[in-house]
Design an enzyme around this catalytic site. Sequence first.
Site, short mmCIF file in Angstrom:
data_model
loop_
_atom_site.label_atom_id
_atom_site.label_comp_id
_atom_site.label_asym_id
_atom_site.label_seq_id
_atom_site.Cartn_x
_atom_site.Cartn_y
_atom_site.Cartn_z
CB THR A 53 -3.09 3.86 0.91
OG1 THR A 53 -2.99 4.65 -0.27
CG2 THR A 53 -4.39 3.07 0.89
CG LEU A 76 -1.96 -1.07 1.38
CD1 LEU A 76 -2.70 -0.90 2.71
CD2 LEU A 76 -2.94 -1.03 0.23
CG ASP A 77 0.54 4.31 -2.99
OD1 ASP A 77 1.43 3.55 -3.42
OD2 ASP A 77 -0.33 4.84 -3.70
CB ALA A 78 3.76 6.02 2.63
#
Length: 555
Positions: free
Chosen positions: A80, A76-78
Amino acid sequence: MSITQRTRHVCRIAHWVLTGGILSTIEVTTQWADGHVVVVNKPAGVPTHRPDPAIVGVVERLEAELGEKLGVHHRLDAATSGVLVFSRSKDAAKSLARTFESHSGGKHYLAVVIGRPPLGSGLLEHQLSKTPRDGRILVQESEGAEALSRYKVLAFAGPYTLCELEPITGRTHQLRVQMAAIGCPILGDTLYGGGVGPGRMLLHAWTLRIQHPVDGAVTFKAAPPDLMDPASFSLVKLLGALLEHNVASEPDKNKDDAYSLATPDRSGLADVKLERYGSVAAIRVYERDLPYARIRWSDLDLATLGEALLERTWCEGAWVIRHPLHSAESAPEPAPLAFGVVPAAPYCVGEEGVRYEISLQAGLGCGLYLDQGENRRRVQALASQRNVLNLFSYTCAFSVAAAVGGASGTTSVDSSKAALDWGRRNFEANGLELGPHRFYKDDVMAVLERLKRRGERFGLVICDPPSFGRAGKRTFSLKKDLGDLMQACLAVVEPGGALLFCVNHSELSGDLLRRVFQACSHEAGVDIVSHSLTVGEGGPLAVGTELKSLWAEVG
């Protein structure tokens, strides 16, 4: 199978907070832990794995906590939050690898987006490619990697929408790019047009279905943050969080009482600028049509924003100013909206020690355009002993700034007598004698022609034209008349003088302004020592009406 049948605990994830460089801790709730997998509810702001030695990710901290290596099969993107799963056994690693490589795992996200999608649900199909310059992902007409996603509208809150998103393919930033591509950027997504938002991007990995090596198909669900909870999604909560993060609860003691509070490109307040005029916050609403989405603030929504400002900030009153940017030619004038204590009579505010009269009831400008604040400061600094020409002068704010800065004289030109009378009051409010200052109610082009014939030249020429205008029988269109106006301005700048030329027109970019200036100066044979172009912040999302300012020094 219930999560309570497995281990549930809280571990603490240490990482560097990049904004402050301070070692901090964030709690990460472990949703499920057995001999095969570990599932966590990752908070926003923590990377999945270590991007560099200075930052510790979720997986590194979990490995230290558990004393073993974990398999990473998705990320997951940081920014998110939500469900993340790691493998602990070889069987789980094989199963998860097959699941994510085949995109057969059921992933569902929650997202708060700006605007309303075109339909209640739909399939998004785009071609995506990565830009080598800044790493952003762009939508291409062809030859990109195919990206497929589904969306479903769950709830509306004013100009915001809570959506359930399902990525079918697994491209980088896929959901963020695709929602932005239909005119609905995710709130808080600074990379793709969603502003800073409430301090985080409102994207949450809600559910994840995997094939467990022992238990078969298992679906994990991470409880969403309060702002994204479908059961309690509301405009009151969103606006409270946006104001808390973007507008100070107390006035800025280092500034006077007229300045910008929040802009949509930074705050994520959809198509709204907030400005301070003394004890009142002006709510500027830019009403327009998007290619796909429609952002609309109803009177009730604006009342919610006005009341939130009164409750959460220093302001004693709030006043709504509507800016119609759509194509309706004969739309009725909307009724004014006011909340709290709003002065009915004109009053003075301060900017850099200079006083200006404003009237919130006077229309779009109020008497002082705050996006020109930096230009007024520069004019004041440059004006000493210069004769200054201010074209399309409105209430003569530039002329007043120049006079305070020691200009030998100013000439203000506007087609409105009321605006020039207002300008005279601004001079008087600052104790300035009107003797060396001229006020011409006339067509700007006609005045420039007369000045050129008489051989009058100025040490500083300021031109801030409207997109459209009328003076007598003459109709002015900035898009059509830009070149002629630019040449006429250059013709009355004295050697060693300076020119400030500003535009807000949505179809005139900064690059176009620069090209027209270069062509005009070359054609006129004017020697340009230097020039610079700045594009201001605060234009409504994706509209292009932000202030473009060109400064030039003439040889």
